[in-house]
Design a protein around this motif. Structure first.
Motif, PDB file in Angstrom:
ATOM      1  N   ARG A 158      62.700  24.057 -30.698  1.00 27.62           N
ATOM      2  CA  ARG A 158      63.427  22.847 -30.364  1.00 27.62           C
ATOM      3  C   ARG A 158      63.543  21.897 -31.556  1.00 27.62           C
ATOM      4  O   ARG A 158      64.550  21.213 -31.738  1.00 27.62           O
ATOM      5  N   ASN A 159      62.486  21.838 -32.377  1.00 32.09           N
ATOM      6  CA  ASN A 159      62.443  20.871 -33.479  1.00 32.09           C
ATOM      7  C   ASN A 159      62.874  21.444 -34.822  1.00 32.09           C
ATOM      8  O   ASN A 159      62.838  20.742 -35.832  1.00 32.09           O
ATOM      9  N   ASN A 194      67.789  23.855 -29.705  1.00 30.87           N
ATOM     10  CA  ASN A 194      67.520  22.570 -30.358  1.00 30.87           C
ATOM     11  C   ASN A 194      68.637  21.585 -30.008  1.00 30.87           C
ATOM     12  O   ASN A 194      69.565  21.913 -29.259  1.00 30.87           O
TER      13      ASN A 194
END
Length: 218
Positions: free
Chosen positions: A30-31, A90
């Protein structure tokens, strides 16, 4: 698997071009801001006449107590699919799929119980191909129910290819199989040269109609 150039930003148009070439985007987490293209050696697909509905799932469908909807809240389905400890969705990927939805190329099938979203699937359409991206479940059988109604819609809408990207034991139990890269590319080309409509079937059909059609085609 290949990365895009650091100074380029994916657009909805480039994303659709990637699907048409047989690749799809992912991020490591996600990051992680980096997005890369994936081109699996083996591809998970569902022959649309081979969906397996277990007896227990058929009983669950007949029992009811849930609501099926299409595109009522695509953004919530996308968020539900990303709401897990590890995800490839993301922020940029989420924005891209929202853009594709707004352009009419990305769709969701949603399951609700007592008005609450408890499961769903979303994916991208091109020609007569549906590229399944992700699904989630917050209640027993919710994602399976979404899958059944999705496949019914794809059949009615004239689709020829349901691409699930990777084969998992769960998908194999539903009738998904693996194709080699060359086999997949051939199936994809045929689907891209055909026309289909995700919305033409109209509102989701009653469970008994879905089960009857599945029995006739399986």
């Amino acid at each position: 698997m290949s990365s895009r150039p650091d100074d380029s930003r994916l657009t909805p148009e480039l994303l659709l071009h990637g699907y048409a070439q047989g690749v799809f985007p992912m991020a490591e987490s996600r990051n992680d801001p980096e997005i890369f293209w994936v081109d699996p050696r083996l591809r998970g697909v569902l022959p649309l006449d081979r969906l397996r509905i277990s007896r227990s799932l058929a009983r669950r469908m007949r029992r009811g107590g849930f609501e099926v909807a299409v595109n009522r809240d695509f953004e919530a389905v996308l968020a539900g699919c990303a709401d897990r400890t590890e995800t490839w969705i993301n922020d940029e990927i989420a924005e891209l799929y929202m853009s594709l939805h707004n352009l009419g190329f990305a769709h969701s099938v949603e399951i609700r119980q007592q008005g609450q979203l408890v499961g769903g699937i979303y994916g991208v359409t091109l020609g007569a191909a549906f590229f399944g991206e992700s699904m989630f479940s917050r209640a027993t059988d919710a994602s399976k129910l979404a899958m059944v109604w999705l496949v019914d819609r794809l059949r009615l809408g004239g689709f020829r290819l349901f691409d699930a990207q990777f084969l998992t034991p769960h998908l194999a139990s539903l009738g998904f199989v693996e194709l080699s890269r060359a086999e997949y590319r051939a199936e994809l080309q045929t689907a891209l040269e055909s026309q289909a409509s995700f919305l033409a079937p109209g509102p989701p059909a009653p469970a008994q109609d879905v089960l009857q059609r599945n029995a006739q085609t399986s």
